[in-house]
Design a protein around this motif. Structure first.
Motif, mmCIF file in Angstrom:
data_model
loop_
_atom_site.group_PDB
_atom_site.id
_atom_site.type_symbol
_atom_site.label_atom_id
_atom_site.label_comp_id
_atom_site.label_asym_id
_atom_site.label_seq_id
_atom_site.Cartn_x
_atom_site.Cartn_y
_atom_site.Cartn_z
ATOM 1 N N TRP A 146 0.843 80.707 -4.776
ATOM 2 C CA TRP A 146 0.234 81.246 -5.989
ATOM 3 C C TRP A 146 -1.086 81.913 -5.644
ATOM 4 N N ASP A 155 -8.666 88.589 -14.802
ATOM 5 C CA ASP A 155 -9.634 87.591 -14.368
ATOM 6 C C ASP A 155 -9.214 86.195 -14.816
ATOM 7 N N GLY A 156 -9.074 85.294 -13.850
ATOM 8 C CA GLY A 156 -8.689 83.925 -14.141
ATOM 9 C C GLY A 156 -7.194 83.670 -14.129
ATOM 10 N N ASP A 157 -6.392 84.738 -13.978
ATOM 11 C CA ASP A 157 -4.941 84.561 -13.955
ATOM 12 C C ASP A 157 -4.484 83.828 -12.696
ATOM 13 N N GLU A 158 -3.318 83.221 -12.789
ATOM 14 C CA GLU A 158 -2.651 82.620 -11.634
ATOM 15 C C GLU A 158 -1.203 83.098 -11.648
ATOM 16 N N ARG A 159 -0.769 83.714 -10.529
ATOM 17 C CA ARG A 159 0.557 84.319 -10.498
ATOM 18 C C ARG A 159 1.268 83.968 -9.193
ATOM 19 N N ALA A 162 -9.717 86.504 -9.305
ATOM 20 C CA ALA A 162 -11.096 86.631 -9.784
ATOM 21 C C ALA A 162 -11.413 88.121 -9.824
ATOM 22 N N SER A 197 -4.722 82.944 -7.375
ATOM 23 C CA SER A 197 -5.650 82.919 -8.494
ATOM 24 C C SER A 197 -6.496 84.180 -8.393
ATOM 25 N N ARG A 218 -2.782 80.072 -2.489
ATOM 26 C CA ARG A 218 -2.547 78.653 -2.204
ATOM 27 C C ARG A 218 -1.050 78.403 -2.189
ATOM 28 N N HIS A 249 -11.383 85.141 1.366
ATOM 29 C CA HIS A 249 -10.143 85.343 0.627
ATOM 30 C C HIS A 249 -9.753 86.826 0.640
ATOM 31 N N ARG A 291 -1.870 73.978 -4.204
ATOM 32 C CA ARG A 291 -2.218 74.574 -5.496
ATOM 33 C C ARG A 291 -2.970 73.562 -6.348
ATOM 34 N N LEU A 318 -4.924 72.530 -13.189
ATOM 35 C CA LEU A 318 -5.746 73.299 -14.110
ATOM 36 C C LEU A 318 -7.152 72.711 -14.165
#
Length: 272
Positions: A223, A208-212, A227, A225, A245, A107, A250, A253
């Motif tokens: 999107w 950390d853990g966000d998705e944008r 880490a 994700s 993704r 990634h 995608r 959750l």
């Protein structure tokens, strides 16, 4: 770490209770730190409530602690993390092995320092930029680069309100960091970002853990994700891994990863 008393002009400590094996005695530590007799013994045995910062720093420097050992000392003695790194280069550099480690990540991945200067990155991350040129500083790029406002979808609502609090938090912790101060000055002078900076409330949000949402120049809209983690040897540096993704791939959750308790009913099940 064993310290040779002779390196400090001292004779070997006496054997017996209180002797540090193959190193300084507790009394010699007190002598070198200019503390009253018994101070280090109280600290080592846990009988020194709320020891002062300068005592802990003196011990850490005397024994050449690493940043991780410095953190352990604070947790042992004060039950909190230290308020500042032990070494001036901490947060500014990382071990060379990180570049090889990042190259092995499929990634998009990079490491930046406490000022968001990029220290290492892989080829997957470079592909995120139209000219395949990695920006020297990710904070400056996210908030001030014109191309970022197209790549970072919904830049004003999905990115800026989450990024600015990170910058503010860093400025509060590192008020003399020239790189961060220059970014702040340039933001305040920018007619677009300046008002957003002033209007964004003070709060700390780690990524950390966000998705944008993101428009990848090669892969299209989708999107990422996020880490995020911190190298143990360099507090405030950050490893960021971006999992891209498309809308079609995608994931929904997902619950956090956790190990079932040995006492939970699921652990009693026998799988055949």
């Amino acid at each position: 770490m064993h310290i040779d008393p002779a390196a400090h002009g001292l004779l070997p400590g006496a054997t017996g209770q209180g002797r540090l094996p193959q190193g300084l005695s507790q009394a010699q530590v007190d002598q070198l730190l200019h503390r009253a007799f018994g101070t280090y013994g109280r600290l080592e045995s846990g009988r020194y409530p709320s020891p002062p910062d300068d005592l802990l720093e003196g011990v850490a420097r005397l024994f050449h602690f690493t940043e991780e050992e410095w953190k352990i000392l604070w947790r042992y003695a004060v039950t909190t993390d230290p308020p500042y790194p032990l070494h001036p280069h901490s947060g500014k550099e990382i071990a060379a092995v990180w570049q090889e480690a990042i190259d092995g990540i499929g990634h998009m991945a990079y490491v930046n320092n406490q000022s968001w200067d990029v220290l290492a990155h892989n080829e997957s991350w470079v592909r995120m930029f139209p000219r395949r040129e990695a920006p020297p500083n990710t904070m400056r790029w996210m908030l001030l680069a014109p191309e970022a406002r197209h790549i970072l979808i919904d830049w004003e609502t999905s990115w800026v309100p989450l990024v600015i609090p990170q910058l503010r938090s860093a400025l509060a912790a590192l008020p003399n960091d020239e790189v961060l101060l220059k970014i702040e000055r340039d933001i305040l002078a920018d007619p677009v970002v300046g008002p957003l900076f002033e209007a964004t409330p003070d709060q700390f949000l780690h990524p950390d853990g966000d998705e944008r949402p993101l428009h990848h120049p090669e892969l299209g809209r989708g999107w990422v994700s996020v880490a995020a983690s911190e190298p143990l040897s360099s507090p405030r540096a950050r490893l960021i891994i971006l999992l891209f993704r498309t809308e079609q791939t995608r994931p929904r959750l997902r619950p956090p990863l956790t190990r079932p308790s040995p006492l939970s009913p699921a652990s009693d099940q026998v799988h055949t």
